[in-house]
Design a protein around this motif. Structure first.
Motif, PDB file in Angstrom:
ATOM      1  N   SER A  53     -41.910  29.868 -64.580  1.00 35.78           N
ATOM      2  CA  SER A  53     -42.496  28.981 -64.199  1.00 35.78           C
ATOM      3  C   SER A  53     -42.560  28.914 -62.491  1.00 35.78           C
ATOM      4  CB  SER A  53     -41.948  27.642 -64.377  1.00 35.78           C
ATOM      5  OG  SER A  53     -42.589  26.418 -64.039  1.00 35.78           O
ATOM      6  N   ALA A  54     -43.526  28.247 -62.045  1.00 34.97           N
ATOM      7  CA  ALA A  54     -43.535  28.147 -60.503  1.00 34.97           C
ATOM      8  C   ALA A  54     -44.414  26.864 -60.316  1.00 34.97           C
ATOM      9  CB  ALA A  54     -44.137  29.490 -59.771  1.00 34.97           C
ATOM     10  N   SER A  55     -43.775  26.009 -59.223  1.00 35.24           N
ATOM     11  CA  SER A  55     -44.624  24.978 -58.890  1.00 35.24           C
ATOM     12  C   SER A  55     -44.364  24.436 -57.505  1.00 35.24           C
ATOM     13  CB  SER A  55     -44.076  23.648 -59.884  1.00 35.24           C
ATOM     14  OG  SER A  55     -44.826  22.411 -59.680  1.00 35.24           O
ATOM     15  N   TYR A  56     -45.010  23.454 -56.904  1.00 36.31           N
ATOM     16  CA  TYR A  56     -44.765  23.103 -55.425  1.00 36.31           C
ATOM     17  C   TYR A  56     -45.206  21.514 -55.421  1.00 36.31           C
ATOM     18  CZ  TYR A  56     -49.957  23.267 -55.465  1.00 36.31           C
ATOM     19  OH  TYR A  56     -51.288  23.013 -55.610  1.00 36.31           O
ATOM     20  N   ILE A  57     -44.552  21.086 -54.191  1.00 33.62           N
ATOM     21  CA  ILE A  57     -44.894  19.614 -53.965  1.00 33.62           C
ATOM     22  C   ILE A  57     -45.141  19.571 -52.600  1.00 33.62           C
ATOM     23  CG2 ILE A  57     -42.399  18.996 -53.628  1.00 33.62           C
ATOM     24  CD1 ILE A  57     -43.131  16.584 -55.398  1.00 33.62           C
ATOM     25  N   ASP A  58     -46.033  18.355 -52.280  1.00 30.54           N
ATOM     26  CA  ASP A  58     -46.608  18.137 -50.946  1.00 30.54           C
ATOM     27  C   ASP A  58     -45.478  17.018 -50.384  1.00 30.54           C
ATOM     28  OD1 ASP A  58     -47.965  17.665 -48.514  1.00 30.54           O
ATOM     29  OD2 ASP A  58     -49.048  16.436 -49.356  1.00 30.54           O
ATOM     30  N   ILE A  59     -44.950  17.435 -49.142  1.00 28.99           N
ATOM     31  CA  ILE A  59     -44.128  16.373 -48.390  1.00 28.99           C
ATOM     32  C   ILE A  59     -44.627  16.121 -47.056  1.00 28.99           C
ATOM     33  CG2 ILE A  59     -41.835  15.934 -47.507  1.00 28.99           C
ATOM     34  CD1 ILE A  59     -41.765  16.192 -50.645  1.00 28.99           C
ATOM     35  N   LYS A  60     -45.101  17.211 -46.390  1.00 29.31           N
ATOM     36  CA  LYS A  60     -45.673  16.806 -44.928  1.00 29.31           C
ATOM     37  C   LYS A  60     -47.001  17.508 -44.579  1.00 29.31           C
ATOM     38  CE  LYS A  60     -42.515  17.835 -41.930  1.00 29.31           C
ATOM     39  NZ  LYS A  60     -41.458  18.689 -40.883  1.00 29.31           N
ATOM     40  N   LEU A  61     -47.360  18.700 -44.766  1.00 28.68           N
ATOM     41  CA  LEU A  61     -48.461  19.417 -44.543  1.00 28.68           C
ATOM     42  C   LEU A  61     -49.304  19.920 -45.554  1.00 28.68           C
ATOM     43  CD1 LEU A  61     -46.943  21.106 -41.099  1.00 28.68           C
ATOM     44  CD2 LEU A  61     -48.275  19.126 -41.297  1.00 28.68           C
TER      45      LEU A  61
END
Length: 263
Positions: free
Chosen positions: A4-12
């Motif tokens: 699995s692979a995922s990402y999340i926006d925090i800043k840019l």
């Protein structure tokens, strides 16, 4: 193997990650857009799509693809790091490539069993970040990259551990080895700083595997765990930057956790 692979926006909003599952091969990729360039999110997303959609599974093919050349011709100013993994499901091995920083750690299926404490500790960094002493990236994909900056490092692993193996891949929003600095105390003992985010992920992963339903859709459960742990880290204010996380779990790990349940 399960991935699995995922990402999340925090800043840019410049980190991207994705994965694919085919009959004989699976793969995952995470990219961390270089924040000093305004269009890095576009470059990072393009690199991810070339890997997962176009199946350009070798870093060199991505780097010199017509898609990235077209971005440069359109004056898109951006850059990204890259960590990719291609798993051969029949031979039970993986090939990893990376440019830049972030991290890759490997640990056994029984990583959470520790006779000395309740803290998971038995894992190893298998990625040496491409970072200069001043903290700058020495390898990356960008408009300013020359041949040397575009030479990816490679790691090949054959899984043989009796209790299975787990790999975590992450962007530097989660951690990178150069930040695990060493301290020397008054008694001349040496201590390495431990990444609290990684410890959170390890502890939550152990809890997840203890409760997982291995009979029905474990692959989807892993995907949901990946997303949920990133949301948890964000909600707990542990992340100061965009973050991406990839997970690979071999079948031996599943058998080990099932054996703990069956007793």
């Amino acid at each position: 193997m399960y991935i699995s692979a995922s990402y999340i926006d925090i800043k840019l909003n410049q980190d991207y990650a994705d994965f694919f599952i085919d009959e004989d091969f699976s793969g995952l990729i995470i990219c961390d857009g270089i924040g000093e360039f305004k269009d890095s999110g576009i470059v990072a997303r393009t690199v991810v799509e070339l890997f997962t959609d176009k199946k350009l599974l070798v870093a060199e093919k991505i780097i010199y693809s017509k898609e990235l050349i077209n971005l440069q011709n359109k004056k898109i100013i951006g850059g990204t790091t890259l960590i990719s993994c291609v798993a051969d499901l029949k031979l039970n091995k993986v090939k990893i490539q990376y440019l830049g920083n972030g991290g890759i750690i490997q640990f056994r299926g029984d990583f959470a069993q520790n006779s000395n404490s309740s803290i998971p500790y038995r894992y190893a960094d298998i990625m040496v970040p491409h970072i200069a002493p001043n903290g700058s990236l020495t390898k990356h994909i960008s408009n300013h990259s020359g041949k040397q900056e575009l030479k990816a490092s490679e790691v090949e692993l054959k899984f043989t551990t009796e209790v299975g193996d787990i790999l975590l891949f992450f962007s530097d929003g989660i951690g990178s080895l150069e930040n695990n600095f060493i301290l020397n105390d008054e008694e001349n003992r040496f201590w390495r700083y431990e990444n609290d985010i990684i410890q959170t992920v390890l502890q939550e992963l152990n809890l997840f595997l203890k409760k997982a339903d291995f009979k029905d859709g474990f692959d989807n459960q892993l995907i949901e765990f990946n997303k949920s742990i990133l949301k948890q880290l964000k909600n707990e204010d542990k992340l100061e930057d965009d973050a991406a996380l990839g997970i690979l779990i071999t079948n031996g790990v599943i058998n080990f956790y099932k054996s703990q349940i069956d007793g």
